[in-house]
Scaffold this active site. Structure first.
Site, PDB file in Angstrom:
ATOM      1  N   GLU A 140     -13.096 -33.522  17.504  1.00  0.00           N
ATOM      2  CA  GLU A 140     -13.821 -34.425  18.609  1.00  0.00           C
ATOM      3  C   GLU A 140     -12.890 -34.284  19.883  1.00  0.00           C
ATOM      4  O   GLU A 140     -13.765 -34.756  20.881  1.00  0.00           O
ATOM      5  CB  GLU A 140     -13.881 -35.689  18.123  1.00  0.00           C
ATOM      6  CG  GLU A 140     -14.938 -35.824  16.877  1.00  0.00           C
ATOM      7  CD  GLU A 140     -15.316 -37.199  16.173  1.00  0.00           C
ATOM      8  OE1 GLU A 140     -14.447 -37.960  16.557  1.00  0.00           O
ATOM      9  OE2 GLU A 140     -16.199 -37.430  15.560  1.00  0.00           O
ATOM     10  N   GLU A 161      -2.786 -30.259  -2.454  1.00  0.00           N
ATOM     11  CA  GLU A 161      -2.172 -31.335  -1.980  1.00  0.00           C
ATOM     12  C   GLU A 161      -0.782 -31.578  -2.567  1.00  0.00           C
ATOM     13  O   GLU A 161       0.161 -32.342  -1.897  1.00  0.00           O
ATOM     14  CB  GLU A 161      -3.052 -32.746  -2.348  1.00  0.00           C
ATOM     15  CG  GLU A 161      -3.047 -32.950  -3.572  1.00  0.00           C
ATOM     16  CD  GLU A 161      -3.524 -34.482  -3.580  1.00  0.00           C
ATOM     17  OE1 GLU A 161      -2.920 -35.455  -4.089  1.00  0.00           O
ATOM     18  OE2 GLU A 161      -4.674 -34.695  -3.207  1.00  0.00           O
TER      19      GLU A 161
END
Length: 305
Positions: free
Chosen positions: A88, A119
């Site tokens: 963004e 992960e």
């Protein structure tokens, strides 16, 4: 059973709320009320860490002012939040896509589907950072609700060994992630409505903190004029309309004057504002902004001196 399994009961993000054991039998409206009530506690949890967040922002903006990058690293929900915040920044602040980067364990496909074992891979974290050639001017923010996700912890440890500024954002106290980082931010939001579902309150807290870090850093870098997005990239009609409105709010100019200023500056909002307020042409505005490091107030001061 792994070491991770053995200690889940010590994490507040994994705690069981016995009073919600029959939540699935409640009316939908009551469940919504319970969830909403829990969510209202998150901003207060964040507010207790504002001093650490502010110190982090000052350190990040100092590095970025000298050309450094802001890099988020996380897995699962935490990684997706980092990618979201990074993605963004270009449309909001006209940053180069390489200036704010989101790394998620398992790569882009992990945004929409689980990547088995990613992960837990410390090696993957180190490889992802090495691919970016992390340097001392950069900042790496590890994000993990538990505060001990191997990918996030290893990313911070490796970045610190390379001389980069490091931040650990988690939702449990005494976390390995905070211990590994130069700046540790541990926003404890408590047990979740659905046990262990850290995309809920923990995810909301992480989103709020990331919003603060990126937004206030961009303010410090001169990407705004007051609370106006003067570096917005007008890539569609909505943003072109927003650009015109921002120039109007900053200058009080007429619609014709605004259109002329934007035309003279190839649609650059900050430049257009400067041409109107300082009564200079487009090339002069561009030069003044370059000399002021992109800070509109500094460029205006230079013309009034």
């Amino acid at each position: 059973m792994t070491p991770e399994d053995l200690h889940l009961d010590t994490l507040t993000t994994e705690a069981f709320r016995p009073e919600l054991a029959e939540i699935d039998r409640l009316p939908t409206l009551e469940i919504a009320r319970l969830m909403n009530t829990g969510d209202t506690t998150v901003p207060a949890s964040v507010s207790r860490h504002l001093p650490e967040i502010a110190r982090t922002i000052d350190a990040v903006s100092h590095r970025m002012a000298t050309g450094g990058r802001l890099i988020y690293a996380g897995a699962g929900t935490a990684g997706r939040l980092g990618v979201l915040d990074a993605s963004e920044c270009p449309p909001t602040f006209n940053t180069d896509p390489a200036q704010v980067i989101g790394l998620i364990a398992g790569g882009p496909q992990a945004m929409v589907t689980s990547v088995e074992g990613a992960e837990d891979s410390k090696e993957l974290a180190r490889a992802d950072l090495d691919a970016l050639k992390v340097a001392p001017d950069d900042t790496v923010i590890g994000i993990s609700a538990s505060g001990r996700t191997p990918y996030a912890v290893a990313a911070v440890e490796h970045a610190r060994s390379l001389g980069a500024l490091t931040v650990g954002l988690s939702c449990n106290t005494g976390s390995p992630l905070a211990a590994a980082a130069e700046h540790g931010i541990e926003v404890v939001t408590g047990p979740e409505l659905i046990t262990g579902s850290t995309r809920l309150k923990a995810g909301t807290a992480q989103k709020l903190v990331l919003n603060m870090i990126s937004t206030i850093t961009m303010i410090r870098l001169g990407k705004t004029y007051g609370n106006l997005m003067v570096d917005v990239r007008a890539s569609n009609e909505k943003l072109r309309a927003r650009s015109r409105r921002i120039v109007a709010l900053a200058t009080g100019a007429t619609a014709d004057e605004i259109e002329a200023a934007l035309a003279a500056t190839d649609g650059e909002v900050k430049d257009a504002i400067l041409t109107i307020l300082a009564d200079v042409d487009g090339p002069t505005a561009a030069r003044l902004l370059e000399e002021s490091g992109g800070h509109l107030r500094a460029a205006l001061s230079a013309t009034s001196g």
